[in-house]
Design a protein around this motif. Sequence first.
Motif, PDB file in Angstrom:
ATOM      1  N   HIS A 105      22.729   6.780   7.841  1.00  0.00           N
ATOM      2  CA  HIS A 105      21.812   5.662   8.044  1.00  0.00           C
ATOM      3  C   HIS A 105      22.590   4.375   8.492  1.00  0.00           C
ATOM      4  CE1 HIS A 105      19.158   6.955   4.239  1.00  0.00           C
ATOM      5  NE2 HIS A 105      20.177   7.651   4.258  1.00  0.00           N
ATOM      6  N   SER A 106      23.771   4.741   8.890  1.00  0.00           N
ATOM      7  CA  SER A 106      24.226   3.564   9.647  1.00  0.00           C
ATOM      8  C   SER A 106      25.327   3.878  10.993  1.00  0.00           C
ATOM      9  CB  SER A 106      25.165   2.742   8.438  1.00  0.00           C
ATOM     10  OG  SER A 106      26.225   3.407   8.285  1.00  0.00           O
ATOM     11  N   SER A 107      25.617   4.974  11.075  1.00  0.00           N
ATOM     12  CA  SER A 107      26.816   5.477  12.185  1.00  0.00           C
ATOM     13  C   SER A 107      26.355   4.942  13.402  1.00  0.00           C
ATOM     14  CB  SER A 107      27.307   6.840  11.754  1.00  0.00           C
ATOM     15  OG  SER A 107      26.346   7.886  12.198  1.00  0.00           O
ATOM     16  N   LEU A 108      25.041   5.143  13.782  1.00  0.00           N
ATOM     17  CA  LEU A 108      24.603   4.747  15.241  1.00  0.00           C
ATOM     18  C   LEU A 108      24.253   3.185  15.324  1.00  0.00           C
ATOM     19  CD1 LEU A 108      24.273   6.273  17.768  1.00  0.00           C
ATOM     20  CD2 LEU A 108      21.876   6.664  17.236  1.00  0.00           C
ATOM     21  N   ALA A 109      24.664   2.338  14.296  1.00  0.00           N
ATOM     22  CA  ALA A 109      24.450   0.874  14.203  1.00  0.00           C
ATOM     23  C   ALA A 109      25.151   0.225  15.646  1.00  0.00           C
ATOM     24  CB  ALA A 109      24.984   0.224  13.090  1.00  0.00           C
ATOM     25  N   SER A 110      26.376   0.364  15.762  1.00  0.00           N
ATOM     26  CA  SER A 110      27.015  -0.132  16.912  1.00  0.00           C
ATOM     27  C   SER A 110      26.615   0.241  18.003  1.00  0.00           C
ATOM     28  CB  SER A 110      28.430   0.333  16.871  1.00  0.00           C
ATOM     29  OG  SER A 110      29.263  -0.418  15.620  1.00  0.00           O
ATOM     30  N   TRP A 111      26.206   1.458  18.357  1.00  0.00           N
ATOM     31  CA  TRP A 111      25.340   1.895  19.612  1.00  0.00           C
ATOM     32  C   TRP A 111      24.098   1.272  20.053  1.00  0.00           C
ATOM     33  CZ3 TRP A 111      21.081   4.388  20.932  1.00  0.00           C
ATOM     34  CH2 TRP A 111      20.729   4.968  22.393  1.00  0.00           C
ATOM     35  N   LEU A 112      23.293   1.153  18.924  1.00  0.00           N
ATOM     36  CA  LEU A 112      21.892   0.636  19.087  1.00  0.00           C
ATOM     37  C   LEU A 112      22.162  -0.984  19.275  1.00  0.00           C
ATOM     38  CD1 LEU A 112      20.086   2.284  15.828  1.00  0.00           C
ATOM     39  CD2 LEU A 112      19.561   2.543  18.459  1.00  0.00           C
ATOM     40  N   MET A 113      23.125  -1.472  18.481  1.00  0.00           N
ATOM     41  CA  MET A 113      23.609  -3.125  18.619  1.00  0.00           C
ATOM     42  C   MET A 113      23.726  -3.308  20.252  1.00  0.00           C
ATOM     43  SD  MET A 113      25.458  -3.688  15.266  1.00  0.00           S
ATOM     44  CE  MET A 113      25.894  -5.571  15.527  1.00  0.00           C
ATOM     45  N   ALA A 114      24.557  -2.342  20.536  1.00  0.00           N
ATOM     46  CA  ALA A 114      25.021  -2.587  22.268  1.00  0.00           C
ATOM     47  C   ALA A 114      24.146  -2.437  23.142  1.00  0.00           C
ATOM     48  CB  ALA A 114      26.570  -1.909  22.156  1.00  0.00           C
ATOM     49  N   THR A 115      23.453  -1.053  22.912  1.00  0.00           N
ATOM     50  CA  THR A 115      22.439  -0.631  24.054  1.00  0.00           C
ATOM     51  C   THR A 115      21.235  -1.680  24.199  1.00  0.00           C
ATOM     52  OG1 THR A 115      22.810   1.708  23.298  1.00  0.00           O
ATOM     53  CG2 THR A 115      20.880   1.149  24.395  1.00  0.00           C
ATOM     54  N   PHE A 116      20.827  -2.416  22.923  1.00  0.00           N
ATOM     55  CA  PHE A 116      19.705  -3.050  22.949  1.00  0.00           C
ATOM     56  C   PHE A 116      20.173  -4.623  22.931  1.00  0.00           C
ATOM     57  CE2 PHE A 116      18.064   0.844  21.482  1.00  0.00           C
ATOM     58  CZ  PHE A 116      17.203   1.260  22.522  1.00  0.00           C
ATOM     59  N   ASN A 117      21.402  -4.950  22.568  1.00  0.00           N
ATOM     60  CA  ASN A 117      21.877  -6.283  22.574  1.00  0.00           C
ATOM     61  C   ASN A 117      20.903  -7.025  21.533  1.00  0.00           C
ATOM     62  OD1 ASN A 117      23.294  -8.609  23.199  1.00  0.00           O
ATOM     63  ND2 ASN A 117      21.934  -9.467  24.578  1.00  0.00           N
ATOM     64  N   VAL A 118      21.104  -6.343  20.199  1.00  0.00           N
ATOM     65  CA  VAL A 118      20.265  -7.060  19.114  1.00  0.00           C
ATOM     66  C   VAL A 118      21.377  -7.154  17.832  1.00  0.00           C
ATOM     67  CG1 VAL A 118      18.393  -5.923  19.901  1.00  0.00           C
ATOM     68  CG2 VAL A 118      19.789  -4.577  18.428  1.00  0.00           C
ATOM     69  N   PRO A 119      20.950  -7.829  16.777  1.00  0.00           N
ATOM     70  CA  PRO A 119      21.905  -7.914  15.702  1.00  0.00           C
ATOM     71  C   PRO A 119      21.378  -6.922  14.482  1.00  0.00           C
ATOM     72  CG  PRO A 119      20.034  -9.431  15.362  1.00  0.00           C
ATOM     73  CD  PRO A 119      20.058  -8.856  16.723  1.00  0.00           C
ATOM     74  N   LEU A 120      22.476  -6.791  13.560  1.00  0.00           N
ATOM     75  CA  LEU A 120      22.421  -5.837  12.547  1.00  0.00           C
ATOM     76  C   LEU A 120      21.960  -6.689  11.344  1.00  0.00           C
ATOM     77  CD1 LEU A 120      22.836  -3.343  10.988  1.00  0.00           C
ATOM     78  CD2 LEU A 120      25.133  -3.569  10.696  1.00  0.00           C
ATOM     79  N   TYR A 121      20.907  -6.167  10.383  1.00  0.00           N
ATOM     80  CA  TYR A 121      20.955  -6.502   9.020  1.00  0.00           C
ATOM     81  C   TYR A 121      21.163  -5.582   8.272  1.00  0.00           C
ATOM     82  CZ  TYR A 121      18.036 -10.046  11.976  1.00  0.00           C
ATOM     83  OH  TYR A 121      17.555 -10.906  12.828  1.00  0.00           O
ATOM     84  N   MET A 122      21.951  -6.356   6.973  1.00  0.00           N
ATOM     85  CA  MET A 122      22.678  -5.468   6.134  1.00  0.00           C
ATOM     86  C   MET A 122      22.974  -6.188   4.878  1.00  0.00           C
ATOM     87  SD  MET A 122      25.248  -2.433   7.183  1.00  0.00           S
ATOM     88  CE  MET A 122      25.565  -0.986   6.337  1.00  0.00           C
ATOM     89  N   THR A 123      23.336  -5.402   3.742  1.00  0.00           N
ATOM     90  CA  THR A 123      23.593  -6.365   2.468  1.00  0.00           C
ATOM     91  C   THR A 123      25.109  -6.431   2.707  1.00  0.00           C
ATOM     92  OG1 THR A 123      23.864  -4.411   1.094  1.00  0.00           O
ATOM     93  CG2 THR A 123      21.901  -5.500   1.096  1.00  0.00           C
ATOM     94  N   HIS A 124      25.749  -7.391   1.951  1.00  0.00           N
ATOM     95  CA  HIS A 124      27.208  -7.678   1.959  1.00  0.00           C
ATOM     96  C   HIS A 124      27.907  -6.266   1.573  1.00  0.00           C
ATOM     97  CE1 HIS A 124      31.093  -9.363   0.557  1.00  0.00           C
ATOM     98  NE2 HIS A 124      30.713 -10.245   1.340  1.00  0.00           N
ATOM     99  N   GLY A 125      27.448  -5.925   0.325  1.00  0.00           N
ATOM    100  CA  GLY A 125      28.203  -4.798  -0.275  1.00  0.00           C
ATOM    101  C   GLY A 125      28.089  -3.637   0.599  1.00  0.00           C
TER     102      GLY A 125
END
Length: 367
Positions: A105-125
């Motif tokens: 569910h999350s391991s590609l988050a950094s790549w998506l954030m960098a590729t599209f220059n967008v933020p991530l939304y997630m809970t603190h925990g």
Amino acid sequence: MKSMILAKQSQGHQQHRLLEYPLTPPKADGSVVQVAEGLLWLRMPMPMSLDHINLYLLEDHDGWYIVDTGLNNDITQQLWLTVIKQYCNNKAVKGVICTHFHYDHSSLASWLMATFNVPLYMTHGEFYTLKTLSNNAAALGGDNQLDFYHRAGLPREELEVIIKICRNDPFIKFSPPSFNRLREGDVLSIGKRRWQIIIGEGHSPEHACLYCAADKLLIAGDQVLPHISSNVLVSELEPQGQPLKNWLRSLEKLQTLDPDTLVLPAHGPVFRHLQLRTQQLLEHHCQQLDILRAFAQRGAEFNAYQAMKQLFKRSLSPIDSMMALGETLAHLNWLESNNELLCQRKTDSGVNCYSASRSPLTAENTL
């Protein structure tokens, strides 16, 4: 991680046939299915027994939000580029929403954030659990972990195989650099819809579900799945944790949603009859608890590994064994907190031993 090893009780198996599956799933090849206006369902492949993950695209007025990421590999990256090009109507990606920290569910988050220059939304925990586990991957097999599994009665040779597999896992190391926090009751206004954040526990610390009451839509992640039960496990990080209690309480929260809700899970088909499915899952865990109660009433002391063999009688892979043992501990912790089991933690062998308790049950936890 999902448990593919939970057996359905016979009543739940019959009820399962009554779930409705109104949409044909997309293939895990960059195809999409339109669930509703501005809501697309796609699948990404996974090279494991659970061979796909469902992901979703939410259309805003000026762009799209991605819900969950898939695995961090070349195939998934290329499929995302194809999907965005073919189906997003020349609108940009605006953000990534991760329901929870598990790496499908999350391991590609950094790549998506960098590729599209967008933020991530997630809970603190979820964000900080992901950050902690990815940063501590090199510590697998440390003294605390070895002691935890020894106390559970897991044979050392089995543990060594599990640790070796985990150390070689290619996806455990990825975590995003930053996030925007999601909280219980937050509302994300995306296009014509208002998505309320509903926090679930047990499968993960602060799992975010997205619920649109007006259109009766629930993006459920792993909090409720149509074909399997989400793994609910205890680990060395919180050996006395109560994930089962928290997960059952979260299922009861979902039971209060509109009966006509269309559930969009992370695995398996989109389905209706949420209350029926949550009841099946509650009944399954009641059965698991009953099996352990009966085992304890035989009179002999036992450890968690022996209890696991009562709940999961088929042959298990090393990783399935790790999840099964963690789930067994979740049930044992529940029974101990309910004064149905005693646990002797100071033994000559160093292995925790359980036995039936004669103490009365507490009303809070009784099932």
